[in-house]
Motif scaffolding. Structure first.
Motif, PDB file in Angstrom:
ATOM      1  N   MET B   4     -26.659  34.309   3.330  1.00  0.00           N
ATOM      2  CA  MET B   4     -26.266  34.641   4.697  1.00  0.00           C
ATOM      3  C   MET B   4     -25.226  33.661   5.209  1.00  0.00           C
ATOM      4  O   MET B   4     -24.218  34.060   5.794  1.00  0.00           O
ATOM      5  CB  MET B   4     -27.493  34.629   5.620  1.00  0.00           C
ATOM      6  N   THR B   5     -25.470  32.373   5.015  1.00  0.00           N
ATOM      7  CA  THR B   5     -24.512  31.394   5.525  1.00  0.00           C
ATOM      8  C   THR B   5     -23.187  31.521   4.774  1.00  0.00           C
ATOM      9  O   THR B   5     -22.120  31.407   5.371  1.00  0.00           O
ATOM     10  CB  THR B   5     -25.059  29.954   5.378  1.00  0.00           C
ATOM     11  N   ASP B   6     -23.292  31.801   3.468  1.00  0.00           N
ATOM     12  CA  ASP B   6     -22.063  32.015   2.694  1.00  0.00           C
ATOM     13  C   ASP B   6     -21.281  33.200   3.241  1.00  0.00           C
ATOM     14  O   ASP B   6     -20.059  33.153   3.376  1.00  0.00           O
ATOM     15  CB  ASP B   6     -22.398  32.265   1.212  1.00  0.00           C
ATOM     16  N   SER B   7     -22.019  34.275   3.550  1.00  0.00           N
ATOM     17  CA  SER B   7     -21.372  35.474   4.092  1.00  0.00           C
ATOM     18  C   SER B   7     -20.670  35.147   5.395  1.00  0.00           C
ATOM     19  O   SER B   7     -19.541  35.564   5.636  1.00  0.00           O
ATOM     20  CB  SER B   7     -22.405  36.574   4.349  1.00  0.00           C
ATOM     21  N   LEU B   8     -21.369  34.387   6.218  1.00  0.00           N
ATOM     22  CA  LEU B   8     -20.824  34.014   7.512  1.00  0.00           C
ATOM     23  C   LEU B   8     -19.524  33.238   7.305  1.00  0.00           C
ATOM     24  O   LEU B   8     -18.516  33.464   7.970  1.00  0.00           O
ATOM     25  CB  LEU B   8     -21.850  33.164   8.266  1.00  0.00           C
ATOM     26  N   TRP B   9     -19.586  32.324   6.346  1.00  0.00           N
ATOM     27  CA  TRP B   9     -18.416  31.503   6.054  1.00  0.00           C
ATOM     28  C   TRP B   9     -17.255  32.371   5.574  1.00  0.00           C
ATOM     29  O   TRP B   9     -16.124  32.243   6.019  1.00  0.00           O
ATOM     30  CB  TRP B   9     -18.795  30.441   5.011  1.00  0.00           C
ATOM     31  N   THR B  10     -17.571  33.296   4.637  1.00  0.00           N
ATOM     32  CA  THR B  10     -16.537  34.200   4.129  1.00  0.00           C
ATOM     33  C   THR B  10     -15.935  35.000   5.272  1.00  0.00           C
ATOM     34  O   THR B  10     -14.708  35.138   5.381  1.00  0.00           O
ATOM     35  CB  THR B  10     -17.141  35.190   3.107  1.00  0.00           C
ATOM     36  N   ALA B  11     -16.806  35.522   6.123  1.00  0.00           N
ATOM     37  CA  ALA B  11     -16.327  36.323   7.248  1.00  0.00           C
ATOM     38  C   ALA B  11     -15.383  35.508   8.115  1.00  0.00           C
ATOM     39  O   ALA B  11     -14.291  35.965   8.474  1.00  0.00           O
ATOM     40  CB  ALA B  11     -17.510  36.824   8.081  1.00  0.00           C
ATOM     41  N   LEU B  12     -15.814  34.279   8.433  1.00  0.00           N
ATOM     42  CA  LEU B  12     -15.005  33.422   9.297  1.00  0.00           C
ATOM     43  C   LEU B  12     -13.640  33.135   8.690  1.00  0.00           C
ATOM     44  O   LEU B  12     -12.617  33.256   9.357  1.00  0.00           O
ATOM     45  CB  LEU B  12     -15.748  32.106   9.571  1.00  0.00           C
ATOM     46  N   THR B  13     -13.638  32.780   7.396  1.00  0.00           N
ATOM     47  CA  THR B  13     -12.350  32.464   6.778  1.00  0.00           C
ATOM     48  C   THR B  13     -11.424  33.678   6.805  1.00  0.00           C
ATOM     49  O   THR B  13     -10.237  33.551   7.068  1.00  0.00           O
ATOM     50  CB  THR B  13     -12.506  32.002   5.310  1.00  0.00           C
ATOM     51  N   HIS B  14     -11.999  34.869   6.566  1.00  0.00           N
ATOM     52  CA  HIS B  14     -11.160  36.058   6.583  1.00  0.00           C
ATOM     53  C   HIS B  14     -10.594  36.333   7.967  1.00  0.00           C
ATOM     54  O   HIS B  14      -9.452  36.737   8.115  1.00  0.00           O
ATOM     55  CB  HIS B  14     -11.948  37.286   6.093  1.00  0.00           C
ATOM     56  N   ALA B 204     -19.519  42.098   1.278  1.00  0.00           N
ATOM     57  CA  ALA B 204     -19.990  43.248   2.057  1.00  0.00           C
ATOM     58  C   ALA B 204     -20.602  42.776   3.368  1.00  0.00           C
ATOM     59  O   ALA B 204     -20.335  43.313   4.443  1.00  0.00           O
ATOM     60  CB  ALA B 204     -21.006  44.049   1.253  1.00  0.00           C
ATOM     61  N   MET B 205     -21.400  41.733   3.265  1.00  0.00           N
ATOM     62  CA  MET B 205     -22.059  41.169   4.447  1.00  0.00           C
ATOM     63  C   MET B 205     -21.014  40.602   5.412  1.00  0.00           C
ATOM     64  O   MET B 205     -21.126  40.776   6.632  1.00  0.00           O
ATOM     65  CB  MET B 205     -23.013  40.064   3.980  1.00  0.00           C
ATOM     66  N   ALA B 206     -20.015  39.944   4.839  1.00  0.00           N
ATOM     67  CA  ALA B 206     -18.970  39.362   5.674  1.00  0.00           C
ATOM     68  C   ALA B 206     -18.257  40.464   6.468  1.00  0.00           C
ATOM     69  O   ALA B 206     -18.008  40.328   7.661  1.00  0.00           O
ATOM     70  CB  ALA B 206     -17.969  38.596   4.815  1.00  0.00           C
ATOM     71  N   LEU B 207     -17.945  41.575   5.788  1.00  0.00           N
ATOM     72  CA  LEU B 207     -17.313  42.695   6.475  1.00  0.00           C
ATOM     73  C   LEU B 207     -18.225  43.250   7.561  1.00  0.00           C
ATOM     74  O   LEU B 207     -17.776  43.612   8.644  1.00  0.00           O
ATOM     75  CB  LEU B 207     -16.968  43.804   5.475  1.00  0.00           C
ATOM     76  N   GLY B 208     -19.522  43.273   7.237  1.00  0.00           N
ATOM     77  CA  GLY B 208     -20.496  43.738   8.220  1.00  0.00           C
ATOM     78  C   GLY B 208     -20.477  42.864   9.466  1.00  0.00           C
ATOM     79  O   GLY B 208     -20.552  43.363  10.593  1.00  0.00           O
ATOM     80  N   LEU B 209     -20.342  41.562   9.258  1.00  0.00           N
ATOM     81  CA  LEU B 209     -20.298  40.645  10.396  1.00  0.00           C
ATOM     82  C   LEU B 209     -19.037  40.879  11.235  1.00  0.00           C
ATOM     83  O   LEU B 209     -19.084  40.832  12.464  1.00  0.00           O
ATOM     84  CB  LEU B 209     -20.350  39.195   9.906  1.00  0.00           C
ATOM     85  N   VAL B 210     -17.932  41.153  10.550  1.00  0.00           N
ATOM     86  CA  VAL B 210     -16.699  41.445  11.278  1.00  0.00           C
ATOM     87  C   VAL B 210     -16.888  42.702  12.135  1.00  0.00           C
ATOM     88  O   VAL B 210     -16.525  42.745  13.315  1.00  0.00           O
ATOM     89  CB  VAL B 210     -15.517  41.641  10.299  1.00  0.00           C
ATOM     90  N   LEU B 211     -17.506  43.707  11.527  1.00  0.00           N
ATOM     91  CA  LEU B 211     -17.771  44.966  12.244  1.00  0.00           C
ATOM     92  C   LEU B 211     -18.620  44.700  13.488  1.00  0.00           C
ATOM     93  O   LEU B 211     -18.363  45.211  14.576  1.00  0.00           O
ATOM     94  CB  LEU B 211     -18.493  45.938  11.311  1.00  0.00           C
TER      95      LEU B 211
END
Lengths: 272, 235, 257
Positions: B4-14, B204-211
């Motif tokens: 989850m934290t990794d996803s969050l990080w990926t989302a943020l960087t994107h 996928a999770m990162a994109l979900g967070l962006v959404l």
């Protein structure tokens, strides 16, 4: 009231403005119905820019299971069909939906399983024997169950092994390759997958290839131009150009060059 | 949890780096969903308002059907639109299949019943309150319809939001009629489905967070608008 | 407060048909009956109204005053009986020349000014000056841009009256329009009614405020349990009502079943 109709007029204009212009004025493009296995492996991301740069033709890929791809192409919703179910492809051409089928490339199917390997099939080459062991051990097996090329192949393998895969151990997911891998890995089931998808798959968990190398696991891809006599809207010229390029020395070479982590995913074998 | 934290990080960087692919996908998502929302508001509000001010036999049946259509499965809508827009279907000649237009059409069909049913309820409540006064003023039906639409505007924004939320979040319809074609019809939800099927769960999770962030910002914007309206006494 | 801008007053109302009060009454109803959920609420009411003056409708709570006003105004259809106005039934069309101010004013979710403009537009007028002169008349010119629903009760009722006058009605119905208002608002509204009456508008109002009825009404119609008890000139009603039930009402007693 007047105020309102004005508001509505503004809304309609906005809406019209928001509607896409694509489809009317755009560069030459073709539509390819293909399989999730090729798309998910990233092959198109590697091939298409080369082709687009050379010809200026944009290639739009719809990635679905082979069964649905063939169905969509029969409905004329494609210019080119690129799938992996030779018998169904030949039937497609025979029925007049396609012009001609070309061998394009191959890779192979593998059976992947969890570290615990409940049916003890790790390292086996004989797929018939391996399937029999899985069935005997009633070890979980996740099947695509979606009439895709992979599913058809799997069914024919069970048939040659003379096993009717039924029972609670045989789980039909009814979804694409990636979804089936996610599900299978989630429940600790064996899964048959094409090698390209497996190599590029990002959620392997403790799974590894258990069964590989049997000639019966050969996975041939073919490419077909949708028949313009049946579907007048087919962009024959551009579609043929794409097929010609894929089967040309240059296209075949690009297929050969596509690797993930040093592993080649597809082996070109066009007869030209 | 680490995922989850990794996803969050990926989302943020994107987001922070304005990854061009992501920007393209987000913009297309917004274009498709906002267009579908606008169109379905045009159609749905007219239907909702008309039913709100009308009394006819079979009215409650119409309302029941409309309410049921709110639960239309996106896949069914997708299939319906596919069959119509397919080259072999009745509207194949339009060449809309696998374009954003097809996605807008599918989502419009999906959310129009939501807009119609919810707005009917809201507008009928307002109309019940106004009815006697309107009767006394001898207003025509079109004046009544116009008046309740205008007076309900701040409540109707929530209806539009519900429609937008549904269209922005659904994947079943757009993946069938759009085909998830890169740079052409790939939107947030189909990209999430694709990344999931590739086993790239983190992405996928990162994109979900962006959404989620997009829908959150839109909702904050609209909520503040509503709050202001309430404070000013117009809602 | 009482200055009236010429634009509104000098636009003369269409002269109503001259009527002979004896031969054909201005407004009348014959045999009105109305029931809801098998309760008979209005029983065989027949009335004649003259073209001038203010008629007050009185009666205990639940006697049917509001219902009678609505039936006369035509916003509710009777089960049987007829309402005739200048010898024609009240329809969607000629009701445009009547107005009604309800006990609980229903104001649109818009500004004070827009509430008036909405009604003016419905009559094909778009002149904000008319709206402003009406606001001035009811003393709301300083709050024209405020949301109507945030006004105080008295202000809301005054706005409702201004809206009622915006259509230049020939008959103005008021249903307890000043109940629960402060004395200032009541005075403003009564002054305006008086003025309208002098200009020839027929006013028919329901009220419990005996002082108000004494100040305004030329005749009183007393109803009890959906029936007419009496229709009497105001002066004689307050000195000696014809019926015992009206006397009980005036004495502050309980209604006799």
């Amino acid at each position: 009231m007047k105020q309102i109709s004005e508001k509505f007029a503004v809304l309609s204009i906005l809406t019209l403005a928001a509607l896409p212009s694509s489809g009317l004025a755009q560069e030459a493009s073709i539509l390819v119905q293909s399989t999730t296995s090729t798309a998910n492996s990233g092959l198109y991301d590697h091939l298409l820019p080369v082709f687009e740069k050379k010809t200026g033709i944009r290639v739009n890929v719809v990635a679905v299971g082979t069964g649905q791809a063939i169905k969509n192409a029969q409905n004329c919703d494609a210019d080119v069909l690129l799938v992996h179910a030779k018998a169904a492809e030949e039937q497609f051409v025979k029925d007049g939906f396609g012009v001609q089928r070309f061998d394009l490339m191959y890779n192979d199917f593998v059976i992947v399983g969890p570290d615990s390997d409940p049916a003890k099939v790790s390292g086996m080459k004989d797929v018939k024997a391996a399937l029999k062991q899985i069935a005997d051990a009633q070890a979980l097996f996740a099947s695509r169950g979606d009439d895709s090329g992979t599913h058809k192949k799997e069914q024919s393998l069970w048939k040659t092994a003379q096993i009717e895969p039924t029972g609670t151990w045989y789980r039909s997911t009814g979804s694409g390759m990636g979804a089936t891998l996610n599900t299978g890995i989630g429940m600790g089931a064996y899964v048959m997958t094409d090698r390209a998808t497996w190599i590029s798959f990002g959620n392997k968990g403790d799974y590894a290839i258990d069964v590989e190398g049997d000639d019966a696991m050969f996975n041939q891809y073919g490419v077909i131009l949708v028949n313009p006599q049946n579907c007048p809207n087919v962009k024959t010229e551009e579609g043929q150009l794409f097929i010609d390029w894929l089967t040309s020395l240059e296209g075949q070479d690009e297929i050969r060059k596509y690797e993930i982590g040093g592993q080649q995913l597809f082996f070109p074998n066009a007869s030209k | 949890m680490n995922d989850m934290t990794d996803s969050l990080w990926t989302a943020l960087t994107h987001i922070v780096t304005f990854n061009p692919d992501l920007v393209e996908i987000v913009l297309l998502s917004l274009r498709v969903s906002l267009s579908a929302t606008l169109l379905s508001c045009l159609i749905g509000l007219i239907i909702g308002a008309t039913i709100a001010v009308s009394r006819f036999s079979g009215r409650s049946l119409v309302i029941i059907v409309m309410n049921s259509l709110m639960g239309l499965p996106p896949v069914v809508v997708g299939l319906f639109v596919y069959l119509n827009l397919s080259r072999s279907g009745p509207f194949g000649w339009l060449g809309f299949l696998y374009t954003p237009t097809a996605m807008i059409i599918a989502q419009t069909i999906l959310i129009t019943p939501i807009v119609a049913a919810l707005s009917r309820q809201i507008l009928e409540d307002i109309y019940e309150e106004y009815r006697e006064q309107f009767e006394s003023l001898s207003l025509t039906k079109s004046m009544r319809t116009g008046a309740i639409l205008w007076d309900g505007r701040y409540s109707l924004i929530t209806v539009a939001l519900a429609g937008f939320g549904r269209s922005n979040a659904e994947v079943g319809a757009v993946i069938i009629v759009g085909g998830n074609i890169e740079h052409l019809t790939r939107v947030m939800t189909t990209a999430i489905a694709l990344e999931t099927s590739k086993g790239n769960l983190q992405m996928a999770m990162a994109l979900g967070l962006v959404l989620l962030c997009i829908s959150l910002s839109i909702n904050i914007l609209v909520s503040s608008l509503r709050l202001t309206a309430t404070r000013l006494g117009y809602a | 407060m009482l200055n009236i801008t010429p634009s509104h007053t000098q636009t003369a109302k269409p002269k109503r048909a001259t009527q002979d009060a004896q031969a054909s009454p201005f407004l009348s109803c014959r045999g009105l009956c109305f029931s809801a959920n098998s309760n008979v609420l209005i029983k065989d009411i027949s009335l004649n109204f003259s073209a001038h003056g203010m008629s007050a409708i009185m009666g205990f709570n639940g006697a049917g005053k509001s219902l009678l006003l609505r039936l006369l105004h035509g916003v509710i259809q009777p089960d049987s009986g007829t309402v005739l106005w200048d010898n024609t039934p009240v329809t969607h069309d000629n009701r445009k020349r009547q107005s009604m101010v309800f006990q609980k004013p229903v104001l649109l979710r818009r500004s004070v000014l827009d509430n008036l403009l909405f009604v003016l537009k419905s009559r094909g007028s778009n002149d904000p000056n008319i709206a402003f002169s009406l606001l001035e008349k009811v003393g709301l010119e300083n709050v024209s841009s405020r949301a109507a629903r945030l006004l105080s009760g008295g202000e809301q009722q005054r706005l409702a009256l201004a809206r009622g006058l915006a259509t230049k009605p020939e008959i103005l119905f008021l249903d307890e329009a000043t109940s629960s208002l402060d004395p200032t608002s009541i005075a403003i509204i009564e002054n305006i009614l008086h003025e309208e009456c002098l200009k020839g508008t027929k006013v028919i109002f329901a009220s419990h405020d005996i002082g108000q009825i004494k100040r305004l009404a030329s005749e009183v119609i007393f109803i009890n349990h959906g029936r007419i008890s009496e229709q009497t000139g105001a002066a004689s009603f307050f000195t000696k009502p014809e019926t015992r039930i009206a006397q009980t009402y005036l004495d502050g007693g309980l209604p006799v079943i």
